[in-house]
Design a protein around this motif. Structure first.
Motif, PDB file in Angstrom:
ATOM      1  N   LEU A 249       3.405   0.433  -3.912  1.00  0.00           N
ATOM      2  CA  LEU A 249       2.760   0.548  -5.226  1.00  0.00           C
ATOM      3  C   LEU A 249       2.233   1.950  -5.474  1.00  0.00           C
ATOM      4  O   LEU A 249       2.271   2.451  -6.593  1.00  0.00           O
ATOM      5  CB  LEU A 249       1.634  -0.491  -5.344  1.00  0.00           C
ATOM      6  CG  LEU A 249       2.126  -1.950  -5.277  1.00  0.00           C
ATOM      7  CD1 LEU A 249       0.954  -2.916  -5.168  1.00  0.00           C
ATOM      8  CD2 LEU A 249       2.983  -2.289  -6.484  1.00  0.00           C
ATOM      9  N   VAL A 250       1.763   2.585  -4.418  1.00  0.00           N
ATOM     10  CA  VAL A 250       1.259   3.947  -4.568  1.00  0.00           C
ATOM     11  C   VAL A 250       2.423   4.926  -4.783  1.00  0.00           C
ATOM     12  O   VAL A 250       2.361   5.809  -5.628  1.00  0.00           O
ATOM     13  CB  VAL A 250       0.414   4.349  -3.336  1.00  0.00           C
ATOM     14  CG1 VAL A 250       0.020   5.817  -3.404  1.00  0.00           C
ATOM     15  CG2 VAL A 250      -0.824   3.474  -3.242  1.00  0.00           C
TER      16      VAL A 250
ATOM     17  N   THR B 203       0.816  -1.222   0.000  1.00  0.00           N
ATOM     18  CA  THR B 203       0.000   0.000   0.000  1.00  0.00           C
ATOM     19  C   THR B 203       0.850   1.273   0.000  1.00  0.00           C
ATOM     20  O   THR B 203       0.366   2.330  -0.369  1.00  0.00           O
ATOM     21  CB  THR B 203      -0.969   0.023   1.204  1.00  0.00           C
ATOM     22  OG1 THR B 203      -0.215  -0.246   2.381  1.00  0.00           O
ATOM     23  CG2 THR B 203      -2.060  -1.005   1.036  1.00  0.00           C
TER      24      THR B 203
ATOM     25  N   CYS C  42      -9.447   6.107  -7.502  1.00  0.00           N
ATOM     26  CA  CYS C  42      -8.191   6.830  -7.342  1.00  0.00           C
ATOM     27  C   CYS C  42      -6.962   6.025  -7.711  1.00  0.00           C
ATOM     28  O   CYS C  42      -5.917   6.583  -7.961  1.00  0.00           O
ATOM     29  CB  CYS C  42      -8.059   7.313  -5.893  1.00  0.00           C
ATOM     30  SG  CYS C  42      -7.911   5.976  -4.688  1.00  0.00           S
ATOM     31  N   ASP C  43      -7.033   4.718  -7.721  1.00  0.00           N
ATOM     32  CA  ASP C  43      -5.854   3.891  -7.995  1.00  0.00           C
ATOM     33  C   ASP C  43      -4.759   4.083  -6.959  1.00  0.00           C
ATOM     34  O   ASP C  43      -3.586   3.868  -7.254  1.00  0.00           O
ATOM     35  CB  ASP C  43      -5.276   4.192  -9.394  1.00  0.00           C
ATOM     36  CG  ASP C  43      -5.910   3.326 -10.467  1.00  0.00           C
ATOM     37  OD1 ASP C  43      -6.200   2.151 -10.172  1.00  0.00           O
ATOM     38  OD2 ASP C  43      -6.134   3.831 -11.583  1.00  0.00           O
ATOM     39  N   GLU C  44      -5.108   4.545  -5.777  1.00  0.00           N
ATOM     40  CA  GLU C  44      -4.064   4.754  -4.769  1.00  0.00           C
ATOM     41  C   GLU C  44      -4.538   4.405  -3.356  1.00  0.00           C
ATOM     42  O   GLU C  44      -4.021   4.923  -2.383  1.00  0.00           O
ATOM     43  CB  GLU C  44      -3.522   6.184  -4.845  1.00  0.00           C
ATOM     44  CG  GLU C  44      -4.613   7.230  -4.996  1.00  0.00           C
ATOM     45  CD  GLU C  44      -4.109   8.666  -4.934  1.00  0.00           C
ATOM     46  OE1 GLU C  44      -3.392   8.983  -3.983  1.00  0.00           O
ATOM     47  OE2 GLU C  44      -4.478   9.452  -5.819  1.00  0.00           O
ATOM     48  N   ALA C  45      -5.534   3.545  -3.261  1.00  0.00           N
ATOM     49  CA  ALA C  45      -5.996   3.064  -1.964  1.00  0.00           C
ATOM     50  C   ALA C  45      -6.411   4.188  -1.027  1.00  0.00           C
ATOM     51  O   ALA C  45      -6.196   4.132   0.177  1.00  0.00           O
ATOM     52  CB  ALA C  45      -4.922   2.193  -1.292  1.00  0.00           C
TER      53      ALA C  45
ATOM     54  N   VAL D  14      -6.748  -0.482   4.010  1.00  0.00           N
ATOM     55  CA  VAL D  14      -5.290  -0.464   3.944  1.00  0.00           C
ATOM     56  C   VAL D  14      -4.712  -1.295   5.076  1.00  0.00           C
ATOM     57  O   VAL D  14      -3.810  -2.104   4.874  1.00  0.00           O
ATOM     58  CB  VAL D  14      -4.760   0.990   3.979  1.00  0.00           C
ATOM     59  CG1 VAL D  14      -3.263   1.034   4.283  1.00  0.00           C
ATOM     60  CG2 VAL D  14      -5.047   1.689   2.653  1.00  0.00           C
TER      61      VAL D  14
ATOM     62  N   SER E  52      -6.609   9.030 -15.252  1.00  0.00           N
ATOM     63  CA  SER E  52      -6.217   8.598 -13.918  1.00  0.00           C
ATOM     64  C   SER E  52      -6.631   9.714 -12.963  1.00  0.00           C
ATOM     65  O   SER E  52      -6.916  10.837 -13.389  1.00  0.00           O
ATOM     66  CB  SER E  52      -4.702   8.391 -13.847  1.00  0.00           C
ATOM     67  OG  SER E  52      -4.049   9.640 -14.001  1.00  0.00           O
TER      68      SER E  52
ATOM     69  N   TYR F 229       4.461   9.813 -11.959  1.00  0.00           N
ATOM     70  CA  TYR F 229       3.889  11.114 -12.316  1.00  0.00           C
ATOM     71  C   TYR F 229       4.920  12.219 -12.195  1.00  0.00           C
ATOM     72  O   TYR F 229       4.830  13.254 -12.821  1.00  0.00           O
ATOM     73  CB  TYR F 229       2.660  11.428 -11.445  1.00  0.00           C
ATOM     74  CG  TYR F 229       1.519  10.464 -11.636  1.00  0.00           C
ATOM     75  CD1 TYR F 229       1.138  10.041 -12.910  1.00  0.00           C
ATOM     76  CD2 TYR F 229       0.823   9.965 -10.547  1.00  0.00           C
ATOM     77  CE1 TYR F 229       0.097   9.157 -13.084  1.00  0.00           C
ATOM     78  CE2 TYR F 229      -0.231   9.085 -10.709  1.00  0.00           C
ATOM     79  CZ  TYR F 229      -0.594   8.683 -11.979  1.00  0.00           C
ATOM     80  OH  TYR F 229      -1.625   7.805 -12.153  1.00  0.00           O
TER      81      TYR F 229
ATOM     82  N   GLN G 257       3.709   4.799  -8.278  1.00  0.00           N
ATOM     83  CA  GLN G 257       2.837   5.537  -9.175  1.00  0.00           C
ATOM     84  C   GLN G 257       3.106   7.040  -9.083  1.00  0.00           C
ATOM     85  O   GLN G 257       3.194   7.729 -10.095  1.00  0.00           O
ATOM     86  CB  GLN G 257       1.412   5.246  -8.756  1.00  0.00           C
ATOM     87  CG  GLN G 257       0.389   5.494  -9.806  1.00  0.00           C
ATOM     88  CD  GLN G 257      -0.884   4.778  -9.422  1.00  0.00           C
ATOM     89  OE1 GLN G 257      -1.072   3.613  -9.714  1.00  0.00           O
ATOM     90  NE2 GLN G 257      -1.740   5.462  -8.707  1.00  0.00           N
TER      91      GLN G 257
ATOM     92  N   HIS H 157      -4.740  11.267 -11.032  1.00  0.00           N
ATOM     93  CA  HIS H 157      -3.700  12.283 -11.183  1.00  0.00           C
ATOM     94  C   HIS H 157      -4.026  13.205 -12.368  1.00  0.00           C
ATOM     95  O   HIS H 157      -3.983  14.428 -12.251  1.00  0.00           O
ATOM     96  CB  HIS H 157      -2.355  11.584 -11.394  1.00  0.00           C
ATOM     97  CG  HIS H 157      -1.261  12.493 -11.847  1.00  0.00           C
ATOM     98  ND1 HIS H 157      -0.526  13.246 -10.985  1.00  0.00           N
ATOM     99  CD2 HIS H 157      -0.794  12.778 -13.092  1.00  0.00           C
ATOM    100  CE1 HIS H 157       0.356  13.955 -11.660  1.00  0.00           C
ATOM    101  NE2 HIS H 157       0.212  13.701 -12.942  1.00  0.00           N
TER     102      HIS H 157
ATOM    103  N   LEU I 244      -2.606  14.007  -6.249  1.00  0.00           N
ATOM    104  CA  LEU I 244      -3.109  12.676  -5.894  1.00  0.00           C
ATOM    105  C   LEU I 244      -4.196  12.868  -4.837  1.00  0.00           C
ATOM    106  O   LEU I 244      -4.200  13.871  -4.140  1.00  0.00           O
ATOM    107  CB  LEU I 244      -1.993  11.813  -5.284  1.00  0.00           C
ATOM    108  CG  LEU I 244      -0.801  11.443  -6.168  1.00  0.00           C
ATOM    109  CD1 LEU I 244       0.310  10.868  -5.306  1.00  0.00           C
ATOM    110  CD2 LEU I 244      -1.218  10.430  -7.218  1.00  0.00           C
TER     111      LEU I 244
END
Lengths: 298, 960
Positions: free
Chosen positions: A37-38, A34, B40-43, A110, B474, A45, A41, B476, B881
């Motif tokens: 992987l975030v 958690t 969100c692809d980010e939990a 989470v 996304s 960006y 990402q 973002h 984010l």
């Protein structure tokens, strides 16, 4: 964009370490993922194209999901999630600070996958679980392959950190397979508290954990950890030394807070907190955690 | 590729997946189980929550291979888990066999019976309690709630708050969600008892008519509660490509060179397009055509689109972006509206021919100098508010495809379908008739889906490739690209007599409209015209500057500029009350707009002005509670704060404000009402179905609603300015009336009565005890060759532009709110414990949906005050984010005590006026005023910063 190609789910430490060795630095350990992987990402960006050929998941290793008592320690496997910690009666009773800290990490979904070992491996100075473990004088078992043989070494938690998000454990070759600490007994108590900011990133402005032992009304032992007040998880040694052997009252607390404010070195983090605010919070959290821990010790 | 075997909703499945795939993607795109949403692809948001081996996880970042051999439960299987415990009720488990089967019609929302036994108690009670609005968070919310009830059959609200802490609902339906969970828990504890339809505890409203005024559930509620509801990304077509957008690298730079050769050469890439490939208008824009479809001369903000790609997979499309070479010459960055106005500042966008000045808005009434000369007390302060993000749970998605006859179809979630069509056609150099825009369900809008996102891009790519192309942003990309709420600097000067009478109000407002106009001109106009507050002030002077900068564009956002000016003016009002030693309620009451008052723009209020009643109700409740609730914890400071607000309904300012709706009746006794007006969670289909049912005398369940298809539904205009209930509601009402008159002609012959004497009620047409079923009348009308469709184009009462004598708006909604906050004096942390609100919305057409709007608006504005801040540094978005943009979660939810004031407006449908925005406006100043009352520090800068607040308290400073 994914930061990895393959995903492995080994079931033994040997298998996991062998996989890492085969990838020779191009694979890394993952637990709940958690953060990992975030973060990957977010880095993408930012224009970073860091990439791993594989991730080696260590949450399915044999016995990794257990919280057990062994050799006078509580041992927490590398698959143990924050949810498990929070639900554990043993930890609630004998390491209350850790249960409290684990309960505020992320949200329920989470916590259901994020592991305590992962929290330590991420090496953030403000990581809630880590702050609590520091006060509990925890150790981490670092497993690696030394000439094809598994080496398991118990290292003091404090030696695992090199800087913010920089672990001394090489996650492409080593695994934190377990954590352990001594359960608190009679006359001992612990507590955790933190202050968050409602805006911006979900990292604590300040977290603090305290462990105390009371003998004849006196603070026989005191451990205080806080974060982020230094690049790595921090123990307030001078404050602990000052408090040791004394009877806590308002004046002593005031003096201790003074020492703590001098020895901790919080910084201003953009969009999170000013140094000045963190300084204001140090005495507040010290009072809250110390009072609470003492109450539990009695 | 590797094999994934798991049991999904009780069925064993085996699929081929990429080893790096996530579970949510596998469920959605491989198994067609599109009920699981990705927010969100980010939990962070919990929309993707599914249950793996009994444990809820955020499936968006859960590696699919971790579910190897696991039992996975998704929303599609939820009902079945309940049915399975009840013998005799069997349902089909939710594994779709054909992913992406698309029907040829638009979004039809069909009412169904909410007592359907196939629903899980949570689903049923979510529907009854109004716990779902846009529906995008609902699947995740339900799965997380199911897990809670599995382990805790009788949870307290605190326990619910812990369990749902990170399952976010941007519509802010948290109060209803908590109620729904507790009712579901009750039902589940008594599994043998019949399902009870529990009506929520709603504020008192007028006695209902046959349908209007009843707390009916949404027509799309079942689809939303079961995961069947389709949003744009839930559609797929054979041979569909994935699109991606190359965004600017700098907030302000000249484009020197653009080379796409390498990207084009990448295997799997089907098209790479730049501005050279835009055949028509190079720019788009709602009012000002100033926003490049693809940038040609320079980039003006970080989210600017420079090139677009279509490729076989999303990954390849992303990789292709890295291969596009762009050479830039960075230019100075203009990062605030005050600098933007200085003559020496570089011009960002000359869209209006006035340099960086998008619009100077001037409001003047009376003589401001004379006003201040008469004042006994003058309060003058400067307030700052940052950008805010809509954070709708569904990121933007568009699908473009070429239809068989060469026309272009775009499926998207748009607040203005006909405007999308116009802009797509212009960019593609096509006729509007050659473009069809079909609206999918929309997972929240709040103003953020009014501008073009990817609609033109997918149309271009579809045309270039001849294949369907989907672009899914996304989180973002959504955050960096779409328009925000304007950041503002507002200087307000308020003058009053010793007795509290306002004599002068002056404001200078700088609004940061970012790189492109969007609706910035209109938004800042609203900020200016409302900047004296909901008060009658004889002397007013407002100057507002909407400025171009290199920040993300700013446009529509619930409150439309009034959120910002209300914070400033209501803070000043509170300070004035303190200076005059007056009761803050009394000060507002003295000056409140009422019948006969004149607004700042010179409009005389003639009707429907319920502000005094709103103030009275809130004051009464607060004083009652204050008397009975003197006990507060000693370590925390508790205090009340108060604010009032008003907000126009409709476009106003002389813009023709019209909407069209069509009603068709069928021989099965049903009707369908159609309009291209957006359902963004607010409940428009509910209102349209209710109005149509009321006018045709049909049961609510017998009316379907078809929205947002430019081929099939007439133009309802923009879903903005709290206008749809009013304008499209009226259009539907007149269309239904027209239809009824035609049917009455037929019925009168059979019932032997004059058409005007007939009663349409409960699915029958009757007169003097004789009656015929509605269905039968329709049948006979058709036999008589009478039309069974009726279209009505409704024009709202005309308005006048700012600066011209007359009414700038045809109506206003009003609200008063009080906030009870708790402030921790040791940390500066602030929590809202309670909000007392009274809202004048003319008439409550559906008290359930209304409550959702009131509570949701409050939650959103609570975020505006306490949790949200969209941070941009030198043109670069920091809050890129969800992890860096915090919207209120269920744990922030205060107790909400709501009163409804129904001061009807004559032109409104059944007296109704707008509700979408008004409740979201006074919350912020009510909270900041409460903070002042608690600790003596004035908040001049949003959001409330506990850090600055505590340091100010410690330093004895009076403001922060």
């Amino acid at each position: 964009m994914k930061a990895f190609d393959n995903y492995h789910l080994p079931t033994s430490v040997n298998e996991a370490l062998t996989l890492l060795a085969q990838y020779d630095g191009r694979a890394r350990v993952i637990a709940g993922g958690t953060d990992l992987l975030v973060d990957a990402q977010a880095e993408y960006y930012e224009g970073q194209r860091s990439h791993f050929d594989a991730l080696v998941d260590v949450t399915f290793l044999a016995d990794a999901n257990e919280i057990r008592a062994q050799d006078g320690f509580i041992v927490i496997g590398c698959g143990v999630t924050h949810t498990q910690i929070v639900a554990s009666k043993r930890i609630q009773q004998t390491a209350t600070a850790l249960a409290e800290a684990s309960a505020v990490v992320g949200g329920p979904q989470v916590r259901n996958v994020a592991t305590l070992c992962g929290n330590v491996a991420h090496a953030l100075p403000a990581a809630d679980g880590t702050v609590a473990l520091m006060a509990l004088d925890a150790f981490a078992q670092v497993s690696s392959l030394q000439s094809h043989v598994i080496s398991n070494q118990w290292k003091p938690l404090a030696t695992l950190f090199k800087g913010p998000a920089k672990s001394a454990v090489d996650s492409t070759r080593e695994i934190i397979t377990a954590l352990r600490f001594r359960p608190l007994g009679e006359h001992e108590g612990s507590a955790f508290a933190r202050v968050m900011r409602p805006q911006g990133v979900a990292l604590p402005i300040l977290g603090m954990a305290v462990k105390v032992e009371i003998r004849e009304q006196r603070l026989a032992q005191v451990a205080i950890s806080a974060g982020p007040v230094a690049p790595i998880p921090f123990r307030a040694k001078q404050t602990e030394e000052f408090l040791r052997g004394k009877i806590l009252d308002d004046e002593l607390l005031r003096q201790a807070a003074q020492i703590l404010t001098n020895e901790a070195q919080p910084r201003t983090s953009a969009h999170r907190a000013t140094k000045e605010y963190r300084h204001e919070l140090l005495p507040v959290l010290l009072k809250r955690t110390l009072t609470q821990a003492l109450e539990r010790a009695r | 590729m590797t094999n994934l075997n798991m049991t999904v909703n009780g069925k064993p499945i085996s699929i081929e997946i990429e080893a790096n795939e996530y579970l949510a993607a596998a469920l959605r795109y491989k198994l067609g189980l599109t009920g699981t949403k990705i927010g969100c692809d980010e939990a962070e948001c919990g929309a993707c929550t599914v249950i793996v081996n009994g444990t809820p996880v955020d499936s968006c970042i859960y590696p699919a291979l971790k579910a190897q051999g696991a039992e996975v439960l998704t929303i599609e299987g939820l009902a079945q888990t309940w049915a399975a415990t009840e013998p005799g009720v069997a349902t089909e488990p939710g594994v779709a066999t054909e992913p992406g089967v698309v029907t040829e019609q638009g979004v039809v929302t069909e009412p169904g019976s909410v007592t359907t036994p196939a629903l899980h108690p949570l689903q049923a009670h979510f529907i009854h309690q109004g716990a779902l609005q846009c529906g995008y968070c609902t699947p995740g919310m339900l799965m997380q709630s199911k897990h809670l009830l599995d382990h805790n059959p009788n949870p307290t609200t605190d326990e619910i708050k812990v369990a749902l802490k990170d399952t976010l609902c941007r519509c802010g339906a948290y109060v209803a969600i908590m109620n729904a969970i507790q009712f579901a828990a009750e039902e589940m504890r008594e599994p043998n008892a019949a399902r009870q339809t529990v009506i929520p505890n709603l504020p008192a409203t007028k006695a209902p008519l046959d349908v209007i005024g009843k707390p009916l559930p949404r027509p799309d509620a079942i689809a939303k509660a079961t995961g069947a509801a389709k949003y744009t990304d839930d559609y797929a077509f054979p041979d569909m490509l994935w699109g991606a957008t190359l965004r600017a690298k700098f907030p302000h730079a000249k484009i020197l060179k653009l080379d796409v050769a390498q990207a084009q050469a990448l295997p799997g890439v089907r098209a790479v397009l730049t501005h050279h490939d835009v055949p028509g208008s190079k720019n788009h824009g709602l009012i000002y055509n100033d926003w490049p479809v693809l940038c040609y001369d320079k980039v003006r903000y970080q989210g600017d689109a420079v090139a677009i790609v279509a490729a076989d997979t999303r990954e390849i499309a992303q990789r292709a972006l890295d291969l596009i070479e762009v050479a830039y010459e960075p230019l100075p960055v203009v990062d605030n509206p005050v600098d933007a106005l200085k003559p020496e500042t570089i011009i960002v966008n000359d869209g209006t021919g006035h340099g960086n000045l998008l619009k100077h808005i001037h409001v003047e009434k009376g003589d401001i100098d004379k006003g201040f000369a008469e004042a006994d007390v003058i309060i003058e302060n400067e307030y700052h508010s940052p950008f805010y993000e809509h954070a709708f749970m569904e990121p933007e998605c568009s699908i473009g495809r070429v239809l068989e006859n060469g026309r272009i179809e775009v499926i998207c979630g748009s607040q203005i379908p006909y405007e999308d069509r116009r802009q797509i056609a212009a960019a593609l150099n096509m006729e509007e008739r050659e473009v069809r825009v079909r609206g999918a369900l929309i997972g929240g809008g709040f103003g953020g889906k009014e501008d073009i996102a990817a609609q033109i891009h997918v149309a271009l790519l579809a045309k270039a490739t001849g294949r369907p192309v989907k672009m899914l942003y996304s989180r973002h990309e959504s955050l960096v690209s779409h328009p925000k709420r304007h950041a503002t600097v507002i200087r307000v000067k308020t003058g009053a007599k010793q007795d509290g009478t306002l004599v002068a109000s002056q404001a200078t407002i700088y609004g940061d409209s970012g790189a492109y106009a969007s609706l910035g001109d209109k938004v800042m106009t609203r900020a200016a015209t409302h900047a004296a507050g909901p008060y009658a002030v004889p002397n007013v002077k407002i100057d507002c500057y909407a400025m171009y900068t290199n920040n993300p564009p700013a446009g529509a956002f619930r409150g439309f500029g009034v959120t910002q000016s209300a914070f400033a003016v209501e803070s000043n009002m509170d300070e004035l009350a303190h200076q005059l030693n007056m009761d803050p309620f009394e000060l507002r009451r003295m000056n409140a707009l009422r019948i006969g008052s004149t607004t700042s723009t010179g409009q005389v209020v003639k009707e429907s002005a319920g502000l005094l009643e709103c103030i009275r109700l809130v004051e009464q409740e607060v004083k009652r509670q204050r008397d009975s609730n003197l006990q507060s914890p000693v370590s925390k400071l508790q205090s009340w704060g108060f604010a009032a607000a008003f907000k126009n309904t409709g476009l106003g300012g002389g813009a023709p404000d019209k909407s069209a709706a069509e009603v068709e009746v069928f021989e099965d006794g049903t009707a369908e009402v159609r309009s291209s007006a957006a359902e963004i969670g607010q409940g428009l289909p509910t209102v349209l179905a209710m109005i149509t049912a009321e006018e045709l005398g049909l049961p609510y369940e017998n009316v379907r609603v078809l929205l947002s298809d430019t081929d099939l539904t007439p133009d309802g205009g923009p879903t903005t300015a709290s206008r749809q209930t009013f304008v499209t509601g009226n259009a539907a009402r007149y269309a239904a009336k027209g239809m009824r008159e035609i049917l009455a002609e037929t019925a009168s012959e059979y019932l032997d009565a004059a058409p005007a004497q007939l009663t349409f009620k409960d699915g029958y047409v009757s007169q003097n005890g004789h009656k015929l079923p509605f269905a039968e009348i329709v049948k006979r009308a058709r036999q008589e060759n009478r039309p069974t469709r009726y279209l009505h184009e409704y024009f709202a009462p005309a308005t006048k532009p700012l600066g011209v004598e007359g009414d700038m708006h045809f109506g206003f909604s009003y609200a008063a709110q009080a906030a009870l906050i708790e402030l921790d004096p040791d940390t500066g942390e602030t929590h809202v414990l309670k909000i007392v609100t009274a809202t004048d919305i003319g008439r409550a057409l559906n008290p359930l949906a209304l409550q959702g709007q009131v509570e949701g608006g409050i939650m959103m504005c609570l975020g505006n005050a306490l949790t949200e801040e969209f941070i941009v540094e030198k043109g670069k978005v920091w809050s890129d984010l969800f992890a860096k943009y915090k919207m209120p979660s269920i744990k922030h939810t205060p107790e909400i005590v709501s009163f409804i004031v129904e001061d009807e407006i004559s032109a409104g449908p059944f007296g109704a006026k707008g509700v979408g925005e008004i409740s979201s406006i006074p919350t912020t100043p009510a909270i900041t005023n409460a903070i002042y009352n608690a600790c003596g520090v004035r908040v001049r800068r949003l959001p409330v910063d506990q850090d600055a607040l505590l340091l100010a308290m410690r330093a004895g400073k009076l403001e922060t």
